[in-house]
Scaffold this motif. Structure first.
Motif, mmCIF file in Angstrom:
data_model
loop_
_atom_site.group_PDB
_atom_site.id
_atom_site.type_symbol
_atom_site.label_atom_id
_atom_site.label_comp_id
_atom_site.label_asym_id
_atom_site.label_seq_id
_atom_site.Cartn_x
_atom_site.Cartn_y
_atom_site.Cartn_z
ATOM 1 N N GLU A 134 -11.885 2.254 -4.481
ATOM 2 C CA GLU A 134 -11.672 1.731 -3.141
ATOM 3 C C GLU A 134 -12.301 2.725 -2.158
ATOM 4 N N TYR A 176 -10.413 -1.531 6.610
ATOM 5 C CA TYR A 176 -9.933 -2.684 5.847
ATOM 6 C C TYR A 176 -9.426 -3.750 6.805
ATOM 7 N N ASN A 180 0.786 -1.223 0.000
ATOM 8 C CA ASN A 180 0.000 0.000 0.000
ATOM 9 C C ASN A 180 0.822 1.280 0.000
ATOM 10 N N PRO A 195 -5.908 1.837 1.365
ATOM 11 C CA PRO A 195 -6.048 0.670 0.485
ATOM 12 C C PRO A 195 -5.184 0.870 -0.764
ATOM 13 N N GLN A 196 -4.937 -0.200 -1.495
ATOM 14 C CA GLN A 196 -4.165 -0.083 -2.732
ATOM 15 C C GLN A 196 -4.894 0.875 -3.661
ATOM 16 N N ASP A 256 -10.078 -7.138 2.885
ATOM 17 C CA ASP A 256 -8.910 -7.156 2.018
ATOM 18 C C ASP A 256 -8.366 -8.580 2.058
#
Lengths: 207, 821
Positions: free
Chosen positions: B750, B755, B391, B734-735, B785
C-alpha cells in the motif's frame, strides 16, 4: 545316574599309546644324513608346480590376474554406498528430484541442503542442491528415504580430497544429459523390492 | 449466554461446562480428542466434513454443532462411527494428488493426519477427476484447487472473523456420484461427498481476484496445502522452520504470532523470516501481521564512531522524540533517561492517548477502561465511535464483525468517513456518517438510546429531551382490501361471488417522535423503527472508541461522556490505543507537550536520529530483533522474542555508557513493577501461548488501579468545532500499513498517497497537492479505496520521516486546500 565315573580323578591309569618314530640321530654324521635326506626330496617340486604353471600362463599366455588399480577397478556391489548420484527420468530427461527435502531432513550428519522455488511452470524447482562430503558418513539414509529414487549411491568410492570440506552441487551429481542412455536403474540401498507389486493395494480408477 | 454450570460425560470422563457450549469445544477443553476438520473454534459450525460425528445419549450428532446438556453422555467412537469416519477420509483421498513431497503443507496436513489416524490403507471409491486450475487470487493469496478438500474453513473464517466475505463456494463441474453408492455407502460419507463433488472455492465477487484486505487468514486455517501465501509457495518445508513465539509489532492488538525462520539459502547462512503463523483457533491476524515480517535492520557490526556521537548527542540533548512502536522496556529506559538527564520526552500518539486516559480516569475513578476485545466479542450489541474500524485496529473490526455474525448482534458505527464494508457485517448494522467534530453528539445519542435514565442528572436528561420533538408525517401503508368479484366457472357455467383480498396502498397521517440527534448525525429516517428491533433481546453492550476522540478539541468532555456512558449504560468499554504500544508508553513515560532545543529522534525525526530504518545515524534493532514486552489493547503485558539476531548497539548500551543501564534489556522487565498496574515479573517467566480451551496465557493482565473520582460535569455540545465545508484531510493509514516497519516489509505494498473514495477520485484526477493552513503541503498520488465513501481525503502517517503527525498536530481532521497537479 551314577556319578562314580566322574569322581574318579586318578588319570594316571588311562591307556595312552605311543606312536612309533624313528630314532633320533645321535652322531653328527647321522644328523647330516637326515638333513640331506629331507632336502633333496622331490615332493618340494610337487608343491611348486602350481606356482610355476600360473607364472608361465601369466607371462606367456596372457592370463594375468592382477588388477592394475588405479588404472583398473573391480566392479562393486550395487549395495555399496559411495559418492551420491542424482538420476534423471529416462523418458523426459528431467531430473527426478522433486525437492521434497526428505533427504535434507533425515541426514544424520546434516550435510545436505537444498533451495527450492516456485517456477514458471507452476512446479517446484530445485534451484540448488549441495552435499558436504567432508561431513557425509555415507549411511545411505538419503537414498533410502528418497521417494523418487532420485538420489542414489554411485560406485565412486574414492573420497579423499585436498580439502576437509568438499562440496558437491546439483550439476556435479546429476547424470549428464548426453549420458542418459547409459543411466542404469539403481538396484541398491533404498530401491524398490522386487516383489513390491504384491505388497500394495491398488487404488481404483474411474476412467 | 447463560452461565449455568453443567456436567457431561464424554467417553466416561466427567467434564464441567456451561450450557450452550458445543460438545467439541467441551471435549477439547478437557483434552479429549474428537476428530474434526471443518470446525474453527470461534466461528459457526460449517458441517462440511461430518467427521466429528459422535453419539450423544444414543443419538448420532455432530460434535461441532450439538450443544451439551446437563447429564449428557457422549461416546466419541464406536464401530459404526469409525466406519463412517473411515469412509469420509477415503472419500477425501479420492483424486487428491499424492505428491505430498512437494506440497507446502509438508506434513502439517490434517488430511494426511486423519487418513493415518483412521488407518485408511485402501481406497474403495473412485470418480473421474475434473480439471482444477491453480489461481493467484491477489498479491498474497495462492489457491491450488487440486489440493482443496472444500472444508470451507477459509470461507467460514473470512465471513465470521474477518468480515470480508471475499470467498465462497462455487460450482466445481464435477461428475455426479454413481447412483448405487447411495445405498451401499455410509450415509454421512455419501452426503459429504455429494457436496464436495459439486463445489470449489472461488472469490465471491465473481471475478478471478478477491477484493479483500489481504489478511491471509484463509491461508492460515487451510488444513491442506491448497491455500498458501504466494511468497511462501515451494520455498521451504514446515519442519525446517524454527518457530519463535512473539507478539506482532504493528498495531495495538498485540496478537500472538510465531516468526518462522531458516537460513536464507545454501550460499547465505544468515537467518531469515520465511513466514508468520498464528494460533488461528484463538487469534486472527491482519495482513500487516501476517505479511509484514521482513522489516529487520541488518547491520554488519558495532559502529563505534556512531555510538560515540550518539553518547555525545544524548549528553547535549534537550528532547527525545519517539513514537509508540517500541517495547515497554525501551519506554522505561527513555523514562530513566528523562529522570537522569532531564530531557523532555515527546511522543505524539501516546501523549494524546495519555491525556484522554487521564481525563477519563478522573471522571470514572478507574485508571484504565473496563473492557477488552474478548469481552466485546461476547457482547451482542457493539458501538464504534471515532475509529476508522477498518484501518485503526483490525482486531476491533474483527470483534465488531464477530458480534454481528456469531451473536446475532447489532452494531452502530459512527464515523465521518463513510465505509461500505462495515454495513456488510450484518443486517442490524447502522452507519452514521456524521460531520467532523460531532463526536460528542454521537456519545449523547448513545446516552439517549442506552442509558438508564434514572441514573442521569436532570440537566443531562433535559438536554437529551430537548432533541426530541413530535412531528406529523404522512406515511404510506399497505393494507389488504377485500374486494368482491364475480367469477364464472368455465365447466359448469355458474357465476359465483368470490371475495378476494387485494393489496392497496393508502396514505395515513401519524404522529412520530423524531430524535434530533439522529438527524444531526446524518442517520436515516427509518433508524428509530429499526433501532427497536436492533435493541430487542440484546443483553450485553459494548463500546469501542478510537483515535478521533483523543485528537479532538474537546477531548476532556468526550472522555467524561465516555466514562458516563460506561457507568450508566453498563457497557463494556474499549479504547483503541493509536499505535502498537501507546498504552504502555502512556503508562510508563512522563510525556511533555512541546519539543525544544537539540532533539534526538528515536525512530523519528530529530537532529540526531537513532532508528531501525537504515538511514539513521545510529542503528538500533527493529522489533523483530528485540526481546521485550508490549502493552496491548486488551490491557495485557505480552512478551515478544527476538526472531533474528542483531549485532549493533541498542538503547541499553547507551544507558550503560551513561551509567544507568542494566546487563540486558529484559532486566528492565521486572522493574516495570514500579509503575502502578504492572507486575514485577521476570521476562523469562512470562508465558506466551493458549491452552486447548482457548484460554490466553500470555504475559500478565494489567491491574486496573482505582483513582480519585472527581465530580466533573459534562458540557453541552458546541457546534463551533464542526467542520462541514471545504476539503477535509484525515490522518489515517491504509489497511495493512501502520508504521515504518510495515512500510519496509516487502509484501505490504500500500503506497503513501491520498486515499479517497471512488467518486472523489474521479473529481481529483491522478495527483494532488494538499496544502494545510499553516502552509505545509504534500504532493500525493490519488489512490482509490473502494470501501471509502464521501469527500474526506485520508493521508497516511506511517512514514515517520514525512512527519504527518507533526502537520496534523493535535487534530485528526484538518481543513485543507487541494490543488490538482
Amino acid at each position: 545316574m551314577s556319578l562314580e565315573k566322574y569322581k574318579d580323578r586318578n588319570i594316571g591309569n588311562q591307556n595312552y599309546k605311543l606312536i612309533g618314530h624313528e630314532a633320533f640321530p645321535q652322531t653328527n654324521g647321522e644328523k647330516f644324513e637326515r638333513v640331506m635326506k629331507r632336502m633333496v626330496k622331490g615332493e618340494l617340486f610337487v608343491g611348486l608346480w602350481v606356482t610355476v604353471r600360473t607364472m608361465f600362463e601369466a607371462l606367456f599366455k596372457g592370463q594375468m590376474h592382477t588388477t592394475k588399480y588405479p588404472f583398473e577397478k573391480l566392479p562393486i556391489s550395487p549395495r555399496y554406498r559411495a559418492i551420491h548420484e542424482m538420476l534423471r527420468l529416462l523418458e523426459s530427461g528431467h531430473y527426478r528430484c522433486i525437492g521434497c527435502g526428505l533427504c535434507e531432513q533425515i541426514c544424520i550428519s546434516d550435510c545436505i541442503r537444498m533451495d527450492t522455488r516456485y517456477d514458471e511452470n507452476q512446479r517446484k524447482e530445485v534451484s540448488e542442491y549441495t552435499i558436504n562430503f567432508g561431513r557425509c558418513i555415507f549411511c545411505g539414509y538419503c537414498a533410502e528415504v528418497c521417494p523418487e529414487l532420485a538420489i542414489v549411491h554411485g560406485p565412486r568410492y574414492e573420497t579423499s580430497s585436498e580439502q576437509r570440506a568438499s562440496f558437491s552441487l546439483f550439476e556435479d551429481m546429476l547424470t549428464p544429459i548426453d549420458a542418459l542412455k547409459h543411466q542404469k536403474e539403481y538396484p541398491g540401498f533404498g530401491a524398490v523390492s522386487p516383489n513390491a507389486d504384491e505388497n500394495i493395494k491398488k487404488t481404483p480408477l474411474a476412467y | 449466554m447463560s452461565s449455568n454450570e453443567i456436567t457431561v460425560k464424554i467417553d466416561g470422563k466427567e467434564c464441567k461446562s456451561v450450557e450452550g457450549e458445543y460438545i467439541l469445544n467441551v471435549a477439547r477443553a478437557n483434552d479429549i480428542f474428537i476428530p474434526a476438520i471443518c470446525y474453527l473454534t470461534r466461528c459457526s459450525p460449517t458441517l462440511a466434513c461430518r467427521i466429528c460425528l459422535v453419539e450423544a445419549d444414543g443419538k448420532r450428532v455432530y460434535a461441532c454443532n450439538a450443544k451439551v446438556k446437563d447429564g449428557m453422555e457422549v461416546t466419541v467412537t464406536n464401530e459404526e462411527i469409525l466406519q463412517e469416519r473411515r469412509a469420509i477420509m477415503e472419500v477425501y483421498d479420492v483424486n487428491h494428488p499424492l505428491q505430498c513431497g512437494v506440497c507446502d503443507q509438508s506434513g502439517e496436513c490434517e488430511l494426511q493426519n486423519y487418513t493415518l489416524e483412521l488407518a485408511v490403507d485402501s481406497q474403495s471409491y473412485a470418480i473421474p477427476d475434473t480439471i482444477r486450475q491453480n489461481k493467484n487470487w491477489s498479491d498474497v493469496l495462492h489457491y491450488d484447487a487440486g489440493l482443496c478438500i472444500v472444508c470451507e474453513r477459509c470461507v467460514t473464517v473470512c465471513k465470521d472473523m474477518i468480515g470480508d466475505s471475499a470467498i465462497k463456494t462455487g460450482p466445481r463441474g464435477g461428475e455426479a456420484l454413481p447412483k448405487d453408492l447411495k445405498d451401499t455407502m455410509p450415509k454421512d460419507a455419501y452426503a459429504m461427498w455429494n457436496k464436495l463433488q459439486k463445489s470449489i472455492i472461488v472469490p465471491s465477487n465473481g471475478t478471478d481476484f478477491t477484493d479483500c484486505s489481504d489478511c491471509g487468514e484463509c491461508t492460515a486455517v487451510c488444513p491442506v496445502g491448497a491455500l498458501v501465501s504466494r511468497d511462501f509457495v515451494y520455498k521451504s518445508n514446515a519442519w525446517e522452520l524454527k518457530r519463535i513465539p512473539a507478539t506482532c509489532a504493528h498495531c495495538s492488538s498485540g496478537c500472538q504470532i510465531y516468526y518462522e525462520t531458516k537460513h536464507t539459502s545454501i550460499s547465505d547462512p544468515t537467518e531469515k523470516i520465511y513466514r508468520v503463523t498464528n494460533e488461528w483457533n484463538y487469534v486472527s491476524l491482519c495482513g500487516a501481521g501476517r505479511f509484514g515480517y521482513d522489516f529487520e535492520n541488518r547491520v554488519q557490526g558495532k559502529d563505534e564512531e556512531a555510538f560515540a556521537l550518539a553518547i555525545k548527542a544524548f549528553e547535549t540533548a534537550q528532547s527525545i522524540k519517539f513514537n509508540s512502536a517500541i517495547t515497554n522496556e525501551e519506554a522505561f529506559m527513555l523514562q530513566r533517561l528523562k529522570e537522569k538527564l532531564g530531557v523532555k520526552l515527546i511522543n505524539h500518539d501516546a501523549k494524546a492517548f495519555k491525556d484522554f486516559l487521564t481525563s477519563y480516569a478522573k471522571a470514572s475513578g478507574k485508571g484504565l477502561y473496563g473492557g477488552d476485545l474478548k469481552e466485546v466479542m461476547k457482547s451482542d450489541f457493539v458501538i464504534s465511535v471515532g475509529a476508522s474500524l477498518r484501518n485503526d485496529n483490525p482486531n476491533a473490526r474483527y470483534a465488531f464483525n464477530h458480534v454481528q455474525k456469531m451473536n446475532k448482534g447489532a452494531g452502530l458505527y459512527f464515523h465521518p468517513v463513510g465505509d461500505t464494508l462495515v454495513s456488510t457485517f450484518g443486517k442490524s448494522v447502522e452507519i452514521f456518517t456524521h460531520q467532523v467534530g460531532q463526536e460528542e453528539l454521537a456519545l449523547y445519542l448513545i446516552l439517549d438510546l442506552f442509558a438508564d435514565k434514572e441514573r442521569l442528572d436532570d440537566e443531562i436528561k433535559e438536554y437529551l429531551a430537548s432533541f426530541h420533538r413530535h412531528e406529523k408525517r404522512i406515511i404510506k401503508e399497505k393494507i389488504m382490501e377485500e374486494v368482491s368479484q364475480s367469477v364464472t366457472d368455465k365447466e359448469t357455467g355458474e357465476t359465483k361471488e368470490v371475495i378476494k383480498k387485494v393489496p392497496k396502498t393508502i396514505e395515513k397521517e401519524i404522529e412520530v417522535e423524531v430524535n434530533g440527534l439522529v438527524e444531526m448525525l446524518g442517520g436515516n429516517d427509518a433508524f428509530y423503527e429499526n433501532f427497536e428491533k436492533m435493541k430487542s433481546k440484546k443483553e450485553s453492550f459494548s463500546l469501542i472508541i478510537g483515535e478521533d476522540l483523543y485528537y479532538h478539541p474537546h477531548l476532556h468532555n468526550l472522555s467524561r461522556l465516555v466514562a458516563l456512558i460506561e457507568e450508566v449504560c453498563g457497557m463494556t468499554l474499549v479504547m483503541i490505543p493509536p499505535r502498537t504500544n501507546s498504552l504502555g508508553v502512556a503508562m510508563i513515560c512522563d510525556l511533555d507537550e512541546e519539543e525544544s532545543g537539540y532533539v534526538i529522534g528515536y525512530n523519528e525525526h530529530g537532529h540526531f536520529r537513532l532508528g531501525s530504518r537504515g538511514f539513521s545515524k545510529l542503528d538500533i534493532p527493529a522489533l523483530n530483533q528485540q526481546e521485550g514486552t508490549f502493552t496491548n489493547i486488551n490491557k495485557r503485558v505480552v512478551p515478544t522474542n527476538a526472531a533474528l539476531d542483531y549485532h549493533g548497539y541498542e538503547l541499553n548500551d547507551i544507558l550503560n555508557a551513561l551509567g544507568i543501564g542494566m546487563r540486558q534489556t529484559i532486566d528492565f522487565t521486572p522493574q516495570l513493577g514500579r509503575i502502578e498496574g504492572f507486575k514485577s515479573q521476570n521476562f523469562d517467566d512470562l508465558p506466551n501461548g493458549y491452552t486447548n480451551a482457548g484460554e490466553e496465557l500470555r504475559g500478565y493482565a494489567l491491574e486496573v488501579v482505582e483513582v480519585n473520582k472527581e465530580e466533573i460535569k459534562v458540557v453541552k455540545f458546541n457546534e463551533s468545532i464542526v467542520i462541514n465545508e471545504g476539503e477535509i484531510a484525515y490522518r489515517c493509514n491504509p489497511q495493512r500499513q501502520f508504521n515504518d516497519f510495515t512500510d519496509r516489509s516487502s509484501q505490504i505494498n500500500e503506497e503513501f498517497g491520498a486515499y479517497v473514495s471512488p467518486n472523489k477520485a474521479k473529481e481529483l484526477g491522478e495527483e494532488i497537492e494538499v496544502i494545510f493552513e499553516q502552509g505545509q503541503s504534500f504532493k500525493l498520488k490519488v489512490i482509490v479505496d473502494d470501501r471509502m465513501q464521501g469527500d474526506i481525503i485520508a493521508i497516511p502517517d506511517y512514514k515517520s520521516y514525512q512527519n504527518v503527525y507533526g502537520v496534523f498536530g493535535r487534530d485528526r481532521y484538518k481543513k485543507v486546500t487541494i490543488k490538482k497537479v
